[in-house]
Design a protein around this motif. Structure first.
Motif, PDB file in Angstrom:
ATOM      1  N   ALA A  22       0.829  -1.210   0.000  1.00  0.00           N
ATOM      2  CA  ALA A  22       0.000   0.000   0.000  1.00  0.00           C
ATOM      3  C   ALA A  22       0.862   1.258   0.000  1.00  0.00           C
ATOM      4  O   ALA A  22       0.515   2.262  -0.647  1.00  0.00           O
ATOM      5  N   SER A  23       1.987   1.221   0.698  1.00  0.00           N
ATOM      6  CA  SER A  23       2.889   2.378   0.728  1.00  0.00           C
ATOM      7  C   SER A  23       3.485   2.635  -0.648  1.00  0.00           C
ATOM      8  O   SER A  23       3.587   3.788  -1.089  1.00  0.00           O
ATOM      9  N   ILE A  24       3.884   1.566  -1.325  1.00  0.00           N
ATOM     10  CA  ILE A  24       4.418   1.721  -2.687  1.00  0.00           C
ATOM     11  C   ILE A  24       3.339   2.285  -3.607  1.00  0.00           C
ATOM     12  O   ILE A  24       3.587   3.188  -4.423  1.00  0.00           O
ATOM     13  N   GLY A  25       2.106   1.753  -3.475  1.00  0.00           N
ATOM     14  CA  GLY A  25       1.001   2.275  -4.278  1.00  0.00           C
ATOM     15  C   GLY A  25       0.729   3.747  -3.997  1.00  0.00           C
ATOM     16  O   GLY A  25       0.431   4.517  -4.920  1.00  0.00           O
ATOM     17  N   SER A  26       0.859   4.134  -2.732  1.00  0.00           N
ATOM     18  CA  SER A  26       0.652   5.540  -2.363  1.00  0.00           C
ATOM     19  C   SER A  26       1.700   6.438  -3.001  1.00  0.00           C
ATOM     20  O   SER A  26       1.389   7.546  -3.453  1.00  0.00           O
ATOM     21  N   MET A  27       2.943   5.975  -3.051  1.00  0.00           N
ATOM     22  CA  MET A  27       3.999   6.769  -3.675  1.00  0.00           C
ATOM     23  C   MET A  27       3.732   6.960  -5.161  1.00  0.00           C
ATOM     24  O   MET A  27       3.916   8.055  -5.715  1.00  0.00           O
ATOM     25  N   ILE A  28       3.280   5.896  -5.830  1.00  0.00           N
ATOM     26  CA  ILE A  28       2.954   5.993  -7.258  1.00  0.00           C
ATOM     27  C   ILE A  28       1.789   6.951  -7.471  1.00  0.00           C
ATOM     28  O   ILE A  28       1.814   7.804  -8.379  1.00  0.00           O
ATOM     29  N   TYR A  29       0.771   6.850  -6.622  1.00  0.00           N
ATOM     30  CA  TYR A  29      -0.408   7.709  -6.736  1.00  0.00           C
ATOM     31  C   TYR A  29      -0.041   9.181  -6.525  1.00  0.00           C
ATOM     32  O   TYR A  29      -0.454  10.057  -7.300  1.00  0.00           O
ATOM     33  N   LEU A  30       0.731   9.462  -5.489  1.00  0.00           N
ATOM     34  CA  LEU A  30       1.117  10.843  -5.194  1.00  0.00           C
ATOM     35  C   LEU A  30       1.978  11.425  -6.315  1.00  0.00           C
ATOM     36  O   LEU A  30       1.863  12.610  -6.648  1.00  0.00           O
ATOM     37  N   SER A  31       2.840  10.608  -6.897  1.00  0.00           N
ATOM     38  CA  SER A  31       3.688  11.082  -7.994  1.00  0.00           C
ATOM     39  C   SER A  31       2.862  11.448  -9.215  1.00  0.00           C
ATOM     40  O   SER A  31       3.141  12.431  -9.906  1.00  0.00           O
ATOM     41  N   THR A  33      -0.352  12.333  -9.256  1.00  0.00           N
ATOM     42  CA  THR A  33      -1.384  13.348  -8.993  1.00  0.00           C
ATOM     43  C   THR A  33      -0.793  14.707  -8.642  1.00  0.00           C
ATOM     44  O   THR A  33      -1.486  15.575  -8.119  1.00  0.00           O
ATOM     45  N   GLY A  34       0.490  14.872  -8.897  1.00  0.00           N
ATOM     46  CA  GLY A  34       1.103  16.177  -8.680  1.00  0.00           C
ATOM     47  C   GLY A  34       1.497  16.473  -7.250  1.00  0.00           C
ATOM     48  O   GLY A  34       1.572  17.644  -6.861  1.00  0.00           O
ATOM     49  N   HIS A  35       1.734  15.455  -6.465  1.00  0.00           N
ATOM     50  CA  HIS A  35       2.177  15.656  -5.076  1.00  0.00           C
ATOM     51  C   HIS A  35       3.468  14.878  -4.808  1.00  0.00           C
ATOM     52  O   HIS A  35       3.548  14.097  -3.846  1.00  0.00           O
ATOM     53  N   PRO A  36       4.472  15.043  -5.648  1.00  0.00           N
ATOM     54  CA  PRO A  36       5.705  14.248  -5.483  1.00  0.00           C
ATOM     55  C   PRO A  36       6.439  14.534  -4.174  1.00  0.00           C
ATOM     56  O   PRO A  36       7.160  13.669  -3.675  1.00  0.00           O
ATOM     57  N   LYS A  37       6.240  15.739  -3.620  1.00  0.00           N
ATOM     58  CA  LYS A  37       6.942  16.069  -2.375  1.00  0.00           C
ATOM     59  C   LYS A  37       6.448  15.218  -1.210  1.00  0.00           C
ATOM     60  O   LYS A  37       7.186  14.977  -0.254  1.00  0.00           O
ATOM     61  N   LEU A  38       5.199  14.761  -1.282  1.00  0.00           N
ATOM     62  CA  LEU A  38       4.671  13.932  -0.204  1.00  0.00           C
ATOM     63  C   LEU A  38       5.211  12.506  -0.256  1.00  0.00           C
ATOM     64  O   LEU A  38       5.058  11.743   0.704  1.00  0.00           O
ATOM     65  N   VAL A  39       5.852  12.150  -1.373  1.00  0.00           N
ATOM     66  CA  VAL A  39       6.485  10.826  -1.464  1.00  0.00           C
ATOM     67  C   VAL A  39       7.572  10.701  -0.395  1.00  0.00           C
ATOM     68  O   VAL A  39       7.809   9.617   0.149  1.00  0.00           O
ATOM     69  N   GLY A  80      11.880  13.135  10.731  1.00  0.00           N
ATOM     70  CA  GLY A  80      12.423  14.305  10.045  1.00  0.00           C
ATOM     71  C   GLY A  80      11.974  14.382   8.594  1.00  0.00           C
ATOM     72  O   GLY A  80      11.620  15.455   8.092  1.00  0.00           O
ATOM     73  N   LEU A  81      11.982  13.237   7.905  1.00  0.00           N
ATOM     74  CA  LEU A  81      11.557  13.212   6.508  1.00  0.00           C
ATOM     75  C   LEU A  81      10.070  13.528   6.375  1.00  0.00           C
ATOM     76  O   LEU A  81       9.653  14.228   5.442  1.00  0.00           O
ATOM     77  N   ILE A  82       9.267  13.025   7.301  1.00  0.00           N
ATOM     78  CA  ILE A  82       7.828  13.304   7.260  1.00  0.00           C
ATOM     79  C   ILE A  82       7.567  14.790   7.451  1.00  0.00           C
ATOM     80  O   ILE A  82       6.785  15.414   6.708  1.00  0.00           O
ATOM     81  N   ILE A  83       8.229  15.388   8.439  1.00  0.00           N
ATOM     82  CA  ILE A  83       8.056  16.823   8.697  1.00  0.00           C
ATOM     83  C   ILE A  83       8.539  17.642   7.507  1.00  0.00           C
ATOM     84  O   ILE A  83       7.876  18.591   7.072  1.00  0.00           O
ATOM     85  N   ALA A  84       9.711  17.255   6.956  1.00  0.00           N
ATOM     86  CA  ALA A  84      10.263  17.983   5.810  1.00  0.00           C
ATOM     87  C   ALA A  84       9.318  17.904   4.612  1.00  0.00           C
ATOM     88  O   ALA A  84       9.112  18.892   3.892  1.00  0.00           O
ATOM     89  N   SER A  85       8.723  16.735   4.404  1.00  0.00           N
ATOM     90  CA  SER A  85       7.800  16.562   3.286  1.00  0.00           C
ATOM     91  C   SER A  85       6.575  17.457   3.432  1.00  0.00           C
ATOM     92  O   SER A  85       6.139  18.101   2.468  1.00  0.00           O
ATOM     93  N   LEU A  86       6.023  17.517   4.633  1.00  0.00           N
ATOM     94  CA  LEU A  86       4.835  18.350   4.873  1.00  0.00           C
ATOM     95  C   LEU A  86       5.161  19.828   4.712  1.00  0.00           C
ATOM     96  O   LEU A  86       4.344  20.610   4.200  1.00  0.00           O
ATOM     97  N   ILE A  87       6.367  20.208   5.138  1.00  0.00           N
ATOM     98  CA  ILE A  87       6.775  21.613   4.991  1.00  0.00           C
ATOM     99  C   ILE A  87       6.931  21.964   3.515  1.00  0.00           C
ATOM    100  O   ILE A  87       6.473  23.026   3.057  1.00  0.00           O
ATOM    101  N   GLN A  89       5.453  20.648   1.025  1.00  0.00           N
ATOM    102  CA  GLN A  89       4.174  20.618   0.326  1.00  0.00           C
ATOM    103  C   GLN A  89       3.236  21.741   0.763  1.00  0.00           C
ATOM    104  O   GLN A  89       2.562  22.366  -0.062  1.00  0.00           O
ATOM    105  N   TYR A  90       3.195  22.019   2.064  1.00  0.00           N
ATOM    106  CA  TYR A  90       2.170  22.933   2.580  1.00  0.00           C
ATOM    107  C   TYR A  90       2.732  24.198   3.242  1.00  0.00           C
ATOM    108  O   TYR A  90       1.963  25.093   3.594  1.00  0.00           O
ATOM    109  N   GLY A  91       4.042  24.267   3.444  1.00  0.00           N
ATOM    110  CA  GLY A  91       4.607  25.423   4.132  1.00  0.00           C
ATOM    111  C   GLY A  91       4.611  26.674   3.284  1.00  0.00           C
ATOM    112  O   GLY A  91       4.577  26.626   2.050  1.00  0.00           O
TER     113      GLY A  91
END
Length: 237
Positions: A22-31, A33-39, A80-87, A89-91
């Protein structure tokens, strides 16, 4: 009881496989749909989960101690990677600029932390441990445990940890410190001089192995501290 454990392990394995896929599928989906930073956040949760599993396994085996502290790097890097990704994308743009300017310090600071850990390990093993273990005994190497150490480059090599047997105060002890290296390989049935803690005979110090391992740990610790600090200084100029 055996069937229950088997069922439990099967369920855990299924959940793990579903989560991983499911995580791999989520990365493909985010890539797509224009949200590569959330990968990056998905990659971060891999570090976080594997780190928690490793720490939990070590604790359940009763082996978690000072030498296990590097395992904490995995969940720390994951968070750290999760926080950096959210920043990313949304910061806000201003907050992103501040983070980008300070990111090198955070990255280099991680290496400094690793270097400090290595230096503390060197002091602990080669100074404090040596002061505690002062009772010399003659120990026989009864076994050598072999493991394959896998390097980042994909190769692997054998590392060794001896098992010693000795008598002290009328009691037989069989000890292993779980420190693996290929620098020194003791021979089975040979006798060696080791130093034990007379209050806790299972704690011991091996002069020959400790010196060679300690030299490498000391050099790495100094490099991991000195080079990042120098890089920080040059970056700040």
């Amino acid at each position: 009881m055996g069937n229950r454990d088997s069922t439990k392990n099967t369920i855990i394995s299924i959940v793990f496989i579903v989560w991983f896929v499911a995580s791999i599928g989520s990365m493909i989906y985010l890539s797509k749909t224009g949200h590569p930073k959330l990968v990056v956040a998905i990659i971060g949760q891999y570090f976080l989960v594997f780190g928690i599993l490793g720490i939990g396994s070590t604790i359940s085996e009763g082996k978690f101690g000072f030498d296990s502290l590097p395992l904490l790097l995995f969940p720390i890097v994951g968070i750290g990677l999760i926080i950096a990704s959210l920043i990313m994308q949304y910061g806000s743009d201003g907050f992103k600029d501040i983070c980008n300017k300070n990111l090198p310090y955070v990255f280099l600071g991680l290496f400094v932390a690793i270097g400090l850990f290595l230096l503390v390990m060197w002091v602990r093993e080669n100074i404090l441990h040596k002061k505690i273990c002062t009772q010399r005994v003659t120990a026989r190497c009864v076994d050598v445990i072999e493991r394959y150490h896998h390097s980042n480059s994909g190769g692997s090599h054998l590392v060794y940890c001896p098992v010693y047997e000795f008598y002290y105060n009328g009691t037989s002890y069989k000890v292993c410190n779980n420190k693996y290296t290929n620098m020194v390989r003791p021979e089975v049935d040979y006798t060696y001089e080791i130093y034990i803690n007379h209050n806790k005979p299972t704690q011991f110090y091996e002069p020959q192995r400790a010196k060679k391992m300690g030299a490498i740990i000391l050099v790495l610790g100094i490099l991991f501290v000195a080079l990042p600090i120098f890089a920080m200084y040059m970056y700040s100029k």
